[in-house]
Motif scaffolding. Structure first.
Motif, short mmCIF file in Angstrom:
data_model
loop_
_atom_site.label_atom_id
_atom_site.label_comp_id
_atom_site.label_asym_id
_atom_site.label_seq_id
_atom_site.Cartn_x
_atom_site.Cartn_y
_atom_site.Cartn_z
N GLN A 10 3.32 7.52 -3.63
CA GLN A 10 1.97 7.02 -3.37
C GLN A 10 1.52 6.07 -4.48
OE1 GLN A 10 -0.15 10.71 -3.01
NE2 GLN A 10 0.51 11.06 -0.89
N LEU A 13 3.44 2.68 -4.05
CA LEU A 13 2.88 1.86 -2.97
C LEU A 13 1.51 1.31 -3.35
CD1 LEU A 13 3.94 3.93 0.17
CD2 LEU A 13 4.79 1.68 -0.49
N ALA A 14 0.70 2.14 -4.01
CA ALA A 14 -0.64 1.70 -4.40
C ALA A 14 -0.60 0.58 -5.44
CB ALA A 14 -1.44 2.88 -4.93
N PHE A 19 0.65 -4.16 -0.18
CA PHE A 19 0.37 -2.91 0.52
C PHE A 19 -1.12 -2.60 0.54
CE2 PHE A 19 -0.14 1.71 0.66
CZ PHE A 19 0.56 2.02 1.80
N VAL A 20 -1.78 -2.75 -0.60
CA VAL A 20 -3.21 -2.41 -0.66
C VAL A 20 -4.05 -3.40 0.15
CG1 VAL A 20 -2.99 -1.23 -2.87
CG2 VAL A 20 -3.55 -3.66 -2.83
N LEU A 22 -3.30 -4.31 3.15
CA LEU A 22 -3.16 -3.97 4.56
C LEU A 22 -4.32 -3.10 5.03
CD1 LEU A 22 0.64 -3.00 4.59
CD2 LEU A 22 -0.36 -5.11 5.50
N ALA A 24 -6.11 0.14 6.52
CA ALA A 24 -5.78 1.54 6.26
C ALA A 24 -4.85 2.14 7.31
CB ALA A 24 -7.06 2.36 6.15
N GLN A 26 -2.51 0.69 9.01
CA GLN A 26 -1.17 0.16 8.79
C GLN A 26 -0.55 0.76 7.53
OE1 GLN A 26 -0.94 -4.14 8.73
NE2 GLN A 26 1.26 -4.14 9.15
N GLN A 27 -1.38 0.94 6.50
CA GLN A 27 -0.88 1.62 5.29
C GLN A 27 -0.37 3.02 5.64
OE1 GLN A 27 -3.61 1.77 2.00
NE2 GLN A 27 -4.14 -0.40 2.13
N ILE A 30 2.99 2.85 7.50
CA ILE A 30 4.12 2.52 6.62
C ILE A 30 4.49 3.71 5.75
CG2 ILE A 30 4.78 1.10 4.63
CD1 ILE A 30 3.33 -1.23 5.96
N THR A 31 3.47 4.43 5.29
CA THR A 31 3.72 5.60 4.43
C THR A 31 4.59 6.63 5.14
OG1 THR A 31 1.62 5.26 3.26
CG2 THR A 31 2.63 7.44 3.09
N ASN A 124 2.54 -11.09 7.96
CA ASN A 124 1.63 -10.79 6.85
C ASN A 124 1.80 -11.77 5.70
OD1 ASN A 124 0.97 -9.14 4.19
ND2 ASN A 124 -0.24 -8.28 5.86
#
Length: 224
Positions: A10, A13-14, A19-20, A22, A24, A26-27, A30-31, A124
């Motif tokens: 986490q 990714l953060a 990623f941030v 995108l 929520a 979509q985040q 992906i997670t 993106n």
């Protein structure tokens, strides 16, 4: 192998600007699709000549990318530390991985699956900007290695191999002198002399197979 908690994933990714940016949902999607690979120090974490599963980020640890000649001799091309990505060329071209990836420390890799990679690549802007930055870094590294092999002294080549161009996230490297010599394209004896010269000048310290950069500014000054 060893267990990996969700917290480092986490955090990794953060830390990724694409990623941030995108939405929520979509985040969250992906997670659930990314997965991890782990390997202890010295183990091959990704063998050569296999179909790539996706794009790889180093969450924890340190890896090197190596190739083998037809005679079995290994050449180390690049080290990648925690925080960086690698393998974008193979996933973009959907080709077999040309090199093996070896853990230099206990290592955790995050894999962004090929399907997700190509969906982001097609849609993106933030992801593509990050991808271009990664590819530009690899090009800069390749050009620097070519130039170093032709025009630089051994001391300068070692300085380059320890510079922020290659190790932006780690200033203490768990590399043997053999490994650094291979990355710099020289014999162990030559690398040893260059390392000792850099240590005498106070630019690095050497202890227990660890090379610690003490003066980034002076190290970079050798390359001007």
């Amino acid at each position: 192998m060893f267990s990996v908690s969700s917290q480092p994933i986490q955090r990794f990714l953060a830390s990724q600007s694409w990623f941030v940016a995108l939405p929520a949902p979509q985040q969250a999607a992906i997670t659930t699709q990314v997965f991890t690979l782990t390997a202890p120090r010295g183990q091959i974490i990704l063998p050569a000549h296999e179909r790539t599963q996706g794009w790889y980020g180093v969450v924890e640890g340190l890896i090197k990318i190596s190739g083998r000649s037809s005679g079995g001799r290994r050449s180390d091309f690049l080290g990648v530390s925690a925080g960086d990505w690698f393998g974008e060329g193979a996933v973009l071209k959907n080709e077999l991985r040309r090199y093996e990836v070896i853990a230099l420390r206990d290592t955790v890799l995050l894999c962004l699956p090929s399907k997700v990679f190509h969906e982001l690549f097609a849609s993106n802007l933030a992801f593509n900007q990050h991808l271009v930055a990664c590819m530009n870094l690899r090009l800069s590294q390749a050009m620097a290695m070519i130039e170093a092999g032709r025009t630089r002294s051994p001391e300068q080549r070692i300085a380059l191999s320890l510079s922020r161009l290659f190790w932006s996230h780690s200033r203490q490297l768990n590399l043997t002198q053999d490994e650094l010599a291979n990355l710099a394209g020289m014999s162990r004896q030559t690398a040893n002399r260059a390392l000792n010269a850099l240590q005498e000048r106070g630019l690095i310290s050497l202890a227990l197979n660890r090379i610690k950069v003490l003066d980034d500014t002076a190290l970079a000054g050798l390359l001007e």
